[in-house]
Design a protein around this motif. Structure first.
Motif, short mmCIF file in Angstrom:
data_model
loop_
_atom_site.label_atom_id
_atom_site.label_comp_id
_atom_site.label_asym_id
_atom_site.label_seq_id
_atom_site.Cartn_x
_atom_site.Cartn_y
_atom_site.Cartn_z
N ASP A 138 -10.77 -5.89 3.50
CA ASP A 138 -10.69 -4.43 3.42
C ASP A 138 -9.26 -3.94 3.61
O ASP A 138 -8.41 -4.66 4.14
CB ASP A 138 -11.59 -3.80 4.49
N ILE A 139 -9.01 -2.71 3.21
CA ILE A 139 -7.69 -2.09 3.41
C ILE A 139 -7.41 -1.98 4.91
O ILE A 139 -8.28 -1.55 5.67
CB ILE A 139 -7.65 -0.69 2.77
N THR A 192 -4.51 1.40 -1.91
CA THR A 192 -4.04 0.14 -2.49
C THR A 192 -3.15 0.41 -3.70
O THR A 192 -3.34 1.39 -4.43
CB THR A 192 -5.21 -0.75 -2.94
N TYR A 211 0.83 -1.20 0.00
CA TYR A 211 0.00 0.00 0.00
C TYR A 211 0.87 1.26 0.00
O TYR A 211 2.08 1.21 0.24
CB TYR A 211 -0.91 0.03 1.24
N LEU A 215 -4.34 4.19 4.24
CA LEU A 215 -3.66 3.49 3.16
C LEU A 215 -4.45 3.55 1.86
O LEU A 215 -5.68 3.58 1.85
CB LEU A 215 -3.44 2.02 3.53
#
Length: 414
Positions: free
Chosen positions: A274-275, A254, A239, A252
């Motif tokens: 999820d992030i 992606t 990230y 973050l």
């Protein structure tokens, strides 16, 4: 004619040289890249590492201090003396373009340490090795020993599963893990190179703190976050973030990640979800790097393979006989006698080092008949198959093995 004893002694000597060279370069690189060290501390560490390198190379093969410093940014194999096979050290960098110690250098250091430790246990003449880091058990083996000493299969399974599924977390939550007190002591402060302004990010694959670096991009400062285990980063645990000017949590973004595989490999492929959100460093801990790398990381495909096979109706046992091997899978048609598959799962960056470890142990002393590697190590199967064949062991990537035993059980893997 060269005797087997002479070959064994030469092999031990080469392993020791590769280990000491890697260890010297790694410690020196950490001293150069670690923030907060006083100049005299850096110099003292570099000089000690230079001495270790001279001990490994021998008195007739000098390398000046300046040459040593310069070599830290290049090919690790160049530090080896002539006549020692570099194996996977060839082309290996200790420091990457971000000025950080590389993940693969850490892996090779630990893997060579494990191999040398095993050789020393098998060869009583190897006691001359006096490097202080080889005089004590590595964290991973110590943790296993402490769990094993409980003498209870259920306690062993619960403790090892917790080390795999929860390699980091809030201190209050970690206190609830099913671990003996001495094993719980292997949870330590979040590593400094996984922190940014009091925050850290857990890898979505393994849950261990990801590596954080700051880079200049077109004059702007950009944060880069990626898992310390390169295959996890390659799956998408990588990230970017924009450094904040205050104490608020960074968010973050992606980076492009590869498409999810199809077919049999899709079954075991992790869901990144999820992030990851920033987590405060205060009040959180993570297991030591050795336990994460050689318990958590290979444990993930172990548990994933276990879960998927059980979901498909196969009978599977985890770490039977207090870890004689990793999995006992029983497969066969309904109402027919089931065929047992005794499995050991390994995740080594260096296939050559793993092959030498298998050879040193005459196969698997716990009785495993199958060596299974994660799908992202599938390219290692041909080399490892050649070694394991000598010990009546077979080798497969995890998805290949899962599909094979499901076929024998008459169920679908996919």
């Amino acid at each position: 004619m060269t005797s087997s004893t002479e070959n064994s002694t030469q092999e031990l000597g080469d392993v020791r040289v590769r280990y000491l060279v890697t260890r010297a370069a790694l410690r020196a690189a950490k001293a150069v890249t670690e923030p907060g060290l006083e100049p005299q501390q850096r110099l003292a560490t570099l000089m000690e590492c230079h001495g270790t390198l001279h001990a490994a190379r021998g008195p007739g093969i000098p390398l000046s201090f300046g040459e040593f410093r310069h070599a830290l940014g290049g090919n690790l194999a160049a530090l080896l003396p002539d006549g020692v096979d570099p194996l996977d050290l060839e082309g290996m960098l200790v420091v990457d373009r971000d000025g950080q110690v590389t993940e693969d250098a850490f892996d090779l250091d630990l893997e060579q340490q494990m191999l040398l430790h095993t050789l020393r246990k098998l060869d009583t003449t190897a006691g001359v090795v006096s490097d202080r880091e080889l005089q004590s058990e590595i964290d991973q083996e110590t943790a296993f020993t402490l769990l094993y000493k409980q003498g209870d299969q259920a306690v062993y399974e619960a403790g090892r599963s917790d080390l795999i599924r929860s390699p980091s977390g809030a201190v209050d939550d970690l206190c609830e893990l099913r671990l003996p007190p001495l094993v719980a002591d292997f949870y330590r402060e979040i590593p400094y190179n996984s922190q940014f302004e009091g925050w850290w990010f857990p890898c979505p694959v393994c849950r261990w703190p990801m590596r954080i670096v700051l880079r200049k991009n077109s004059g702007a400062l950009v944060g880069a976050v990626r898992c310390w285990h390169a295959p996890h980063a390659d799956m998408g645990a990588s990230y970017l973030f924009r450094p904040t000017m205050n104490t608020s949590a960074p968010e973050l973004l992606t980076e492009p990640s590869p498409a999810r595989p199809s077919g049999r490999e899709a079954v075991l492929y992790p869901d990144l979800g999820d992030i990851p959100l920033a987590v405060p460093v205060a009040g959180h801990k993570a297991v030591s790097r050795g336990i994460w790398r050689y318990t958590t990381v290979p444990g993930l495909p172990e548990l994933s393979l276990y879960d998927r096979l059980v979901d498909r109706g196969l009978k599977v046992k985890l770490w039977p006989g207090l870890d004689a091997y990793d999995l006992l899978v029983e497969a066969g048609p309904k109402r027919a006698k089931k065929v047992p598959f005794k499995v050991d799962v390994k995740d080594y960056t260096s296939a050559a080092t793993l092959a030498k470890l298998i050879h040193a142990q005459d196969g698997d002393r716990g009785g495993a008949e199958w060596l299974v590697v994660p799908d992202y190590r599938a390219r290692q199967v041909p080399l490892l198959s050649g070694v394991c064949e000598k010990y009546s062991m077979r080798v497969a990537a995890a998805s290949e093995f899962g599909e094979m035993v499901c076929e024998k059980a008459g169920v679908s893997w996919t």
